[in-house]
Design a protein around this motif. Structure first.
Motif: not given
Length: 293
Positions: A150, A154, A267-269
């Protein structure tokens, strides 16, 4: 020193083929050109990357280290290009990845209905690339099956489902109403053991010799062909097993392992409002049965 990505690609090609002629052919360049580029890279790095003789080409220790570092660097460069291209198309395209057995039509249909100028695409993934397609920008969001790495993602939990063993009809387990994971300990598992850690741990503990990864069998269809031929078994989420129903294979519930967890990953960005909107749609749709139009 700035690393020349083109030279790195040439280096990886030679490292993969361990033959300058075959690497040059794969790259569609002349072999002398390739040799000069590798020599230039060695000069820039101030180290020898290959041991070259008339009979063989082998990586030096420095070459092995560069190969380890070069692959993710090149993958990152490719992902950067995809993300830039995706940003250019962001106003009119949204792509959803999904694992076999999962139906994403309800959620994608709702998103497309809300945004008439948006093209909503889908991309089938596999155990091997279900997160890779997120990191490299091929999809905006992806339906994934845990366990996964992970890092950089997200995660939004969506649903769980039982896991079953797919077996050929003439297998001793085929007539049972339910089995335990220990019943599979001496069986040959036709998938990455990390996908079924409960089996992996028991197989290694019992020293069955089955704990090593099998030869790569990438698709569900290929795995089931091997199951039908009596070459081993696979453990699948119930939806995947029922989606790929075939007359020479049956599935048996595994009573003592936890369910498969299906999540949405991105994608957490990323801060695209469409991702947030789709996660809300997907979460709501996951609670409803699918009804075709």
């Amino acid at each position: 020193m700035d690393v020349d990505l083109r030279k790195l690609r040439y280096f990886v090609a030679v490292a993969d083929h361990l033959h300058f002629g075959r690497a040059a052919a794969a790259l569609h360049i002349a072999q002398p050109v390739l040799s000069r580029q590798i020599r230039a890279l060695e000069h820039e790095l101030k180290t020898q990357l290959f041991d070259r003789t008339k009979r063989a080409t082998a990586l030096t220790r420095a070459g092995e280290q560069l190969l380890t570092d070069a692959r993710p660097l090149l993958a990152g460069a490719d992902a950067l290009q995809r993300r830039v291209q995706r940003a250019a198309l962001a106003a009119d395209r949204f792509t959803v990845g999904f694992m076999p057995g999962l139906i994403v039509t309800p959620a994608t249909r709702v998103l497309a209905a809300r945004h008439r100028d948006l093209t909503v695409d889908v991309l089938r993934t596999s155990w091997d690339d279900q997160t890779e397609v997120v990191h490299d920008g091929r999809v905006d969001v992806s339906y994934v099956r845990l366990p996964i790495d992970q890092n950089g993602l997200q995660i939004r939990p969506l649903l769980t489902e039982p896991r079953v063993a797919a077996v050929p009809l003439d297998h001793l387990l085929a007539a049972k109403d339910g089995i335990s994971i220990s019943d599979l300990a001496h069986e040959h598992l036709l998938q990455n053991p990390d996908a079924v850690p409960e089996w992996r741990d028991i197989a290694v503990e019992l020293r069955t010799g089955r704990g090593e990864p099998p030869p790569p069998i990438r698709t569900v269809e290929e795995k089931l062909e091997h199951v039908a031929a009596g070459r081993g078994l696979v453990v699948l989420p119930l939806s995947t097993a029922t989606y790929y129903t075939r007359p020479d294979i049956t599935w048996v519930p595994i009573d003592d392992i936890g369910p498969n967890h299906v999540c949405l990953a991105w994608d957490n960005t990323r801060t695209d409002p469409l991702i947030h909107e789709f996660t809300e749609i997907a979460t709501a749709q996951a609670q409803r049965p699918y009804t075709p139009a």
